[in-house]
Design a protein around this motif. Structure first.
Motif, PDB file in Angstrom:
ATOM      1  N   MET A   1      -1.905   6.909  -0.563  1.00 12.46           N
ATOM      2  CA  MET A   1      -1.129   7.987  -0.970  1.00 12.46           C
ATOM      3  C   MET A   1      -1.768   8.997  -1.578  1.00 12.46           C
ATOM      4  SD  MET A   1       1.908   6.541  -1.124  1.00 12.46           S
ATOM      5  CE  MET A   1       2.245   7.947  -1.571  1.00 12.46           C
ATOM      6  N   SER A   2      -2.919   9.570  -1.504  1.00 15.69           N
ATOM      7  CA  SER A   2      -3.769  10.453  -1.143  1.00 15.69           C
ATOM      8  C   SER A   2      -3.865  11.206   0.231  1.00 15.69           C
ATOM      9  CB  SER A   2      -4.808  10.771  -2.216  1.00 15.69           C
ATOM     10  OG  SER A   2      -5.490  10.095  -0.603  1.00 15.69           O
TER      11      SER A   2
ATOM     12  N   ALA B   1       0.847  -1.231  -0.208  1.00 12.91           N
ATOM     13  CA  ALA B   1       0.028   0.047  -0.020  1.00 12.91           C
ATOM     14  C   ALA B   1       0.629   1.006  -0.129  1.00 12.91           C
ATOM     15  CB  ALA B   1      -0.735   0.274   1.300  1.00 12.91           C
ATOM     16  N   HIS B   2       1.846   1.434   0.558  1.00  7.12           N
ATOM     17  CA  HIS B   2       2.888   2.893   0.690  1.00  7.12           C
ATOM     18  C   HIS B   2       3.873   2.317  -0.165  1.00  7.12           C
ATOM     19  CE1 HIS B   2       1.403   4.517   4.504  1.00  7.12           C
ATOM     20  NE2 HIS B   2       1.184   3.025   4.522  1.00  7.12           N
ATOM     21  N   LEU B   3       4.821   1.548  -0.675  1.00  6.59           N
ATOM     22  CA  LEU B   3       6.169   1.329  -1.125  1.00  6.59           C
ATOM     23  C   LEU B   3       5.174   1.663  -2.688  1.00  6.59           C
ATOM     24  CD1 LEU B   3       8.517   1.030  -0.933  1.00  6.59           C
ATOM     25  CD2 LEU B   3       8.804  -1.234  -1.609  1.00  6.59           C
ATOM     26  N   PRO B   4       4.724   1.842  -3.641  1.00  5.43           N
ATOM     27  CA  PRO B   4       4.691   1.536  -4.577  1.00  5.43           C
ATOM     28  C   PRO B   4       4.394   3.531  -4.769  1.00  5.43           C
ATOM     29  CG  PRO B   4       3.244  -0.772  -4.856  1.00  5.43           C
ATOM     30  CD  PRO B   4       3.314  -0.011  -3.173  1.00  5.43           C
TER      31      PRO B   4
ATOM     32  N   PHE C   1      -4.579  -0.630  -5.721  1.00  6.79           N
ATOM     33  CA  PHE C   1      -4.788  -0.880  -4.458  1.00  6.79           C
ATOM     34  C   PHE C   1      -3.538   0.346  -3.766  1.00  6.79           C
ATOM     35  CE2 PHE C   1      -2.739  -3.487  -0.483  1.00  6.79           C
ATOM     36  CZ  PHE C   1      -3.933  -3.404  -0.163  1.00  6.79           C
ATOM     37  N   THR C   2      -2.694   1.266  -3.490  1.00  3.65           N
ATOM     38  CA  THR C   2      -2.026   1.797  -3.162  1.00  3.65           C
ATOM     39  C   THR C   2      -3.188   3.445  -3.020  1.00  3.65           C
ATOM     40  OG1 THR C   2      -0.124   3.117  -2.433  1.00  3.65           O
ATOM     41  CG2 THR C   2      -0.792   2.453  -4.495  1.00  3.65           C
TER      42      THR C   2
ATOM     43  N   CYS D   1       4.451   5.028  10.492  1.00  2.56           N
ATOM     44  CA  CYS D   1       4.504   3.184  11.075  1.00  2.56           C
ATOM     45  C   CYS D   1       3.210   2.063  10.482  1.00  2.56           C
ATOM     46  CB  CYS D   1       4.265   4.177  12.364  1.00  2.56           C
ATOM     47  SG  CYS D   1       3.992   2.465  13.209  1.00  2.56           S
ATOM     48  N   SER D   2       4.004   1.337   9.938  1.00  3.44           N
ATOM     49  CA  SER D   2       2.903   0.531   9.240  1.00  3.44           C
ATOM     50  C   SER D   2       3.953  -1.042  10.206  1.00  3.44           C
ATOM     51  CB  SER D   2       3.318   0.066   7.909  1.00  3.44           C
ATOM     52  OG  SER D   2       2.274  -0.262   7.600  1.00  3.44           O
TER      53      SER D   2
END
Length: 389
Positions: free
Chosen positions: A353-354, A29-32, A348-349, A89-90
């Motif tokens: 990301m928004s 969810a975060h990295l892309p 998915f992300t 933090c994930s």
């Protein structure tokens, strides 16, 4: 004390981007988004913090991050790094408090997954620490800003359908199986951990619903919960065999009813919301999410066949928003669209990301602060433990 917005791109440290975790939310969810063109404009990854320096180094290698990314084995070491502006933090919910508190005390910007922490005491300490240090802490309730919810909020606030008279929402989800979990997620069955289908699944659901309608009037809500599966199967994801069973003290069903209030005056006095969430799948062929908003001149309906988690759904079968206009008895399909910067990342992300883009670019808009949403955790805890709020 308030923090000044640092110059972009912000220097980022990530807690929980693991090469071996059971779940891969940080990487999926975060990295892309962080590695997209827009993400690189807002953030540059400078450090990872995992359970050990070695684990952080393994993640840096696994995800092919630049060789100058620092590896940390404790949250304190990450917090002490003056070259880090923002910490994401994930981790598991029961690790949120201990992993972000040092950075909050250091006055850094912190983005933490929902739920905020395991209990109200930890949440209050984080809120007070942020006030004392001037740290800005964003909570990942990105469902408020996904396009279908934003469109519904726009319609409600415009008043074109008159005031809201009542609303109902029912949803199914939380786990892929009604009474089964993989070994690494068996903590979902332990209420004190803080991360489970009620706090996560229903928490996201009720938050984006109330973001469009207002909030509950304190003292007017009643709730019923039920543990439908006291014995749960722990299933090996590869062999599909049951390796053991585990008891649960977490409800599989929650139903909340209460009176709504809104400072914008778009509600009929006494307007109510009924919300129900059940673990597992819906009846075959029926929607996993159905949301009705009954107004004076029409009714809004959101229907999703592809999951109740609008903030994280793949949108292979996009949610449908419609209006039933009472004056001519017609149904209008309402279009909604992703923003341009959201289209640059996998579906998915996009929701998360928004919010991360907004957190980098705005002091207040497009993300929710820990101060604003701490009461949401109080509401959910009260509904489960007391049956009212």
């Amino acid at each position: 004390m308030t923090s000044r917005q640092p110059q972009l791109p912000l220097r980022l440290g990530i807690i929980g981007l693991s090469a071996s975790a059971t779940t891969s939310w940080a990487s999926a969810a975060h990295l892309p988004g962080l590695l997209s063109d827009h993400g690189k404009r807002d953030y540059t990854i400078k450090a990872l913090c995992n359970s050990s320096v070695e684990a952080a180094r393994n993640a840096i290698e696994t995800y092919k991050l630049p060789p100058d990314v620092k590896a940390y084995g404790t949250p304190e070491d990450l917090a002490a790094d003056n070259d880090i502006d923002v910490v994401i933090c994930s981790t598991r919910v029961d690790k949120h408090y201990e992993t972000i508190l040092p950075s909050v005390r250091a006055g850094k910007k912190v983005y933490v997954e929902w739920p905020i922490a395991s209990n109200s005491k930890q949440i209050e300490e984080l809120v007070q620490a942020a006030k004392s240090s001037g740290a800005k802490v964003a909570v990942s309730l990105q469902g408020r800003w996904v396009p279908p919810v934003a469109k519904i909020r726009e319609i409600v606030k415009s008043g074109t359908l008159g005031r809201v008279l009542s609303s109902s929402i029912s949803a199914f989800g939380g786990t892929n199986n009604r009474n089964g979990l993989p070994p690494g997620l068996d903590y979902f069955l332990d209420w004190k951990v803080g991360g489970n289908i009620i706090t996560i699944g229903f928490g996201h659901l009720i938050d984006f619903t109330l973001s469009a309608l207002g909030d509950f009037v304190p003292g007017t809500t009643s709730a019923r919960t039920q543990i439908q599966w006291q014995e749960n199967n722990i299933v090996d994801p590869k062999t599909k065999e049951v390796v053991r069973t585990a008891k649960s003290d977490v409800p599989d069903l929650i139903s909340v009813h209460g009176e709504l209030t809104s400072p914008s005056g778009n509600l009929m006095p006494g307007a109510t919301l009924s919300a129900q969430y059940r673990r597992g799948q819906p009846f075959k062929g029926e929607p996993s999410l159905l949301w009705h908003i009954n107004c004076e001149r029409g009714e809004i309906r959101l229907r999703s066949m592809n999951g109740a988690a609008l903030q994280a759904t793949g949108y292979d079968n996009p949610p449908q928003v419609q209006i039933h206009h009472f004056h001519n008895d017609t149904v209008e399909d309402i279009k909604w669209e992703w923003e341009k910067e959201q289209l640059d990342v996998p579906v998915f992300t996009r929701g998360i990301m928004s919010c991360l883009y907004a957190f980098a670019e705005s002091e207040t808009d497009g993300w929710v602060s820990i101060e604003d949403v701490a009461h949401r955790a109080e509401q959910i805890n009260a509904w489960v433990t007391k049956g009212k709020w």
